[in-house]
Write an enzyme that holds these catalytic residues in place. Structure first.
Site, PDB file in Angstrom:
ATOM      1  N   LYS A 142      -1.119  -1.038  -4.389  1.00 22.83           N
ATOM      2  CA  LYS A 142      -2.264  -0.184  -4.065  1.00 22.83           C
ATOM      3  C   LYS A 142      -1.779   1.247  -3.941  1.00 22.83           C
ATOM      4  O   LYS A 142      -0.832   1.529  -3.208  1.00 22.83           O
ATOM      5  CB  LYS A 142      -2.889  -0.690  -2.764  1.00 22.83           C
ATOM      6  CG  LYS A 142      -3.891   0.231  -2.115  1.00 22.83           C
ATOM      7  CD  LYS A 142      -4.723  -0.528  -1.087  1.00 22.83           C
ATOM      8  CE  LYS A 142      -4.710   0.128   0.273  1.00 22.83           C
ATOM      9  NZ  LYS A 142      -5.576  -0.561   1.253  1.00 22.83           N
ATOM     10  N   GLY A 197      -4.564  -3.943   5.923  1.00 23.00           N
ATOM     11  CA  GLY A 197      -3.633  -3.693   7.022  1.00 23.00           C
ATOM     12  C   GLY A 197      -3.865  -2.329   7.630  1.00 23.00           C
ATOM     13  O   GLY A 197      -4.536  -1.476   7.033  1.00 23.00           O
ATOM     14  N   SER A 241       0.861  -1.169   0.000  1.00 22.51           N
ATOM     15  CA  SER A 241       0.000   0.000   0.000  1.00 22.51           C
ATOM     16  C   SER A 241       0.903   1.226   0.000  1.00 22.51           C
ATOM     17  O   SER A 241       1.643   1.445   0.958  1.00 22.51           O
ATOM     18  CB  SER A 241      -0.901  -0.027   1.247  1.00 22.51           C
ATOM     19  OG  SER A 241      -1.664   1.153   1.328  1.00 22.51           O
ATOM     20  N   LYS A 260      -2.669   5.059  -2.960  1.00 22.80           N
ATOM     21  CA  LYS A 260      -3.598   5.943  -2.251  1.00 22.80           C
ATOM     22  C   LYS A 260      -3.868   7.154  -3.138  1.00 22.80           C
ATOM     23  O   LYS A 260      -2.922   7.724  -3.711  1.00 22.80           O
ATOM     24  CB  LYS A 260      -2.989   6.385  -0.921  1.00 22.80           C
ATOM     25  CG  LYS A 260      -2.825   5.248   0.082  1.00 22.80           C
ATOM     26  CD  LYS A 260      -4.169   4.826   0.663  1.00 22.80           C
ATOM     27  CE  LYS A 260      -3.972   3.829   1.802  1.00 22.80           C
ATOM     28  NZ  LYS A 260      -5.258   3.423   2.401  1.00 22.80           N
ATOM     29  N   GLU A 305     -10.888   1.139  -3.948  1.00 28.42           N
ATOM     30  CA  GLU A 305     -11.289   0.903  -2.559  1.00 28.42           C
ATOM     31  C   GLU A 305     -11.907   2.159  -1.945  1.00 28.42           C
ATOM     32  O   GLU A 305     -11.335   3.245  -2.035  1.00 28.42           O
ATOM     33  CB  GLU A 305     -10.042   0.469  -1.783  1.00 28.42           C
ATOM     34  CG  GLU A 305     -10.279   0.000  -0.361  1.00 28.42           C
ATOM     35  CD  GLU A 305      -8.985  -0.546   0.269  1.00 28.42           C
ATOM     36  OE1 GLU A 305      -8.051  -0.942  -0.462  1.00 28.42           O
ATOM     37  OE2 GLU A 305      -8.902  -0.560   1.512  1.00 28.42           O
ATOM     38  N   ASP A 307      -6.910   3.327  -3.604  1.00 26.68           N
ATOM     39  CA  ASP A 307      -7.676   3.422  -2.345  1.00 26.68           C
ATOM     40  C   ASP A 307      -7.841   4.898  -2.005  1.00 26.68           C
ATOM     41  O   ASP A 307      -6.854   5.608  -1.822  1.00 26.68           O
ATOM     42  CB  ASP A 307      -6.932   2.691  -1.217  1.00 26.68           C
ATOM     43  CG  ASP A 307      -7.719   2.666   0.104  1.00 26.68           C
ATOM     44  OD1 ASP A 307      -8.835   3.223   0.158  1.00 26.68           O
ATOM     45  OD2 ASP A 307      -7.206   2.084   1.084  1.00 26.68           O
TER      46      ASP A 307
HETATM   47  O1  OSB Z   1      -7.315   2.189   4.100  1.00 23.99           O
HETATM   48  O2  OSB Z   1      -6.279   0.366   3.999  1.00 23.99           O
HETATM   49  C1  OSB Z   1      -6.362   1.493   4.460  1.00 23.99           C
HETATM   50  C2  OSB Z   1      -3.357   2.250   6.696  1.00 23.99           C
HETATM   51  C3  OSB Z   1      -3.959   2.999   7.670  1.00 23.99           C
HETATM   52  C4  OSB Z   1      -5.291   3.287   7.573  1.00 23.99           C
HETATM   53  C5  OSB Z   1      -6.039   2.809   6.506  1.00 23.99           C
HETATM   54  C6  OSB Z   1      -5.455   2.033   5.519  1.00 23.99           C
HETATM   55  C7  OSB Z   1      -4.080   1.766   5.613  1.00 23.99           C
HETATM   56  C8  OSB Z   1      -3.324   1.027   4.614  1.00 23.99           C
HETATM   57  C9  OSB Z   1      -2.041   0.384   5.081  1.00 23.99           C
HETATM   58  O3  OSB Z   1      -3.628   0.974   3.447  1.00 23.99           O
HETATM   59  C10 OSB Z   1      -1.878  -1.037   4.685  1.00 23.99           C
HETATM   60  C11 OSB Z   1      -0.705  -1.665   5.395  1.00 23.99           C
HETATM   61  O4  OSB Z   1      -0.781  -1.925   6.624  1.00 23.99           O
HETATM   62  O5  OSB Z   1       0.299  -1.919   4.740  1.00 23.99           O
HETATM   63 MG    MG Z   2      -8.509   1.115   2.751  1.00 22.09          MG
END
Ligand code: OSB
Ligand code: MG
Length: 389
Positions: free
Chosen positions: A178, A308, A152, A180, A231, A206
């Site tokens: 992924k 996560g 991510s 953001k 997402e 996401d």
């Molecule tokens: O939306 O998935 C999410 C981290 C903190 C809060 C929300 C999200 C996330 C991540 C991190 O996408 C995923 C990871 O732990 O590698």
């Molecule tokens: Mg998410």
């Protein structure tokens, strides 16, 4: 008192009764700040729980709530309060014949605080696994020996900076990237990654609630970029508007924040709000609800994957165990320890193979990793002991 060696242990072994919970807060600096549409985190404040039963069997778990209420309404401080005042008192000294019976007890006339509940519930499953001499993944019903891993990537300064990170991730073997996104850092960023990595690269986005239905045209531009899914584009607690948006999009919507229970997963399917679910056990109150959502999705042809929350190695162990269930068919956000931390709090640290797989520790009972207690103590900024000894 029963002990693991008593005769009749098959029965006594299966009873879970927690006598004491040690709650600690540690602070772990991330290797680099992680930015999502609703905020940035540079140092992770993490609550760790050490649960102990009358026979001295212990299990560790992690509360995944963040410092600020920008992901969901909980924070580490509300969770600390909820665990101390309401969650722990419900389970301490109480006998459970099956770990599946814990969540209903925590839900009875007790609204919300799912991350606080999950921390305790998952810890009790870990104790149950330790007692049974079974790897946690097996106890949960897992079947996979290894899991596909995704990364991510937080919001970057520029499309170029994102491309660099995405390239490095693919070179490391990650099976999913992924990205953001938020308004102003979306189509151009994702398009740059697609261009650089090629048509077949497993990309997704996401948004963590950064959009409204008024942005539907903008979001529809992502359709031409061949994403695995998008997402949680809309509000954190919405299902209806996501259903409207899903009708506009070819790209499958994956829900994260909005799925807080089995009922919300049912609503998603009934309304057509999305086609994929990101299951985070912390978000839904623990393993029992996670398994229920997993099973329901499986029956309704909805693929799931494990998300996560920038967990330490303790929370990661729980996620990896859960992700070994059969309908976790898409790569999970289960990056290795070194992606997040200079040094993790478990040994061995979590690693990923060159082909992007994380191994489920099926050769050891319980969590499958050891908590480095000295390191945890060194990192601890507050600690409280709940229950007697
Ligand atoms: O939306 O998935 C999410 C981290 C903190 C809060 C929300 C999200 C996330 C991540 C991190 O996408 C995923 C990871 O732990 O590698
Ligand atoms: Mg998410």
């Amino acid at each position: 008192m029963s002990s693991l060696l008593d005769s009749g242990s098959l029965l006594t072994r299966s009873v879970i009764r927690i006598e004491r919970i040690t709650l600690r807060e540690i602070r772990l600096p991330l290797r680099e700040p992680f930015r999502i549409s609703s905020g940035v985190v540079a140092e992770r404040r993490i609550a760790l729980l050490e649960l102990r039963d009358a026979d001295g069997v212990t299990g560790w778990s992690e509360c995944v709530a963040m410092e600020h209420p920008n992901y969901n309404p909980e924070t580490i401080d509300t969770a600390w309060h909820a665990i101390t005042e309401w969650v722990a008192p419900r389970v301490l000294g109480r006998s459970f014949g099956d770990p599946r019976d814990i969540f209903p007890v925590l839900e009875h006339d007790f609204r919300g605080h799912l991350m606080a509940k999950a921390a305790v519930e998952m810890g009790m499953w870990v104790v149950a696994a330790e007692r049974a001499g079974t790897p946690l993944g097996r106890l949960l019903g897992g079947t996979r020996p290894e899991i596909e891993t995704g990364i991510s990537l937080g919001i970057q300064r520029s499309p170029g900076a994102l491309v660099e990170k995405a390239r490095a991730a693919v070179a490391l073997g990650y099976r999913k990237v992924k990205i953001k996104i938020q308004p102003g850092a979306d189509v151009a960023y994702v398009a740059a990654a697609r261009e650089a990595l090629g048509a077949s690269a497993p990309l997704m986005a996401d948004a963590n609630n950064a959009y409204t239905l008024a942005d539907a045209d903008r979001l529809a531009e992502l359709d031409r970029l061949g994403l695995m899914m998008i997402e949680q584009p809309l509000a954190w607690d919405d299902l209806l508007q996501h259903a409207t948006l899903q009708q506009r999009l070819e790209t499958p919507i994956c829900l994260d924040e909005s799925i807080t229970s089995l009922d919300r997963a049912r609503d998603m399917v009934a309304l057509g709000s999305g086609r994929i679910v990101n299951i985070k056990p912390g978000r839904v109150g623990g393993f029992h609800q996670s398994i229920a959502i997993h099973d329901f999705c499986s029956q309704n042809d909805i693929p799931v994957w494990c998300g996560g929350m920038l967990e330490s190695g303790v929370g990661r162990a729980c996620n990896v165990a859960l992700a070994s269930l059969p309908n976790f068919t898409k790569p999970g956000d289960l990056s290795p320890s070194a992606r997040y931390w200079e040094r993790d709090v478990v040994t061995p640290e979590w690693t990923m193979s060159a082909d992007g797989m994380v191994r489920v520790p099926l050769d050891r009972p319980g969590l499958g990793v050891d908590v480095d207690l000295d390191r945890v103590e060194n990192l601890t900024v507050r600690k409280t002991v709940l229950g007697g000894d």
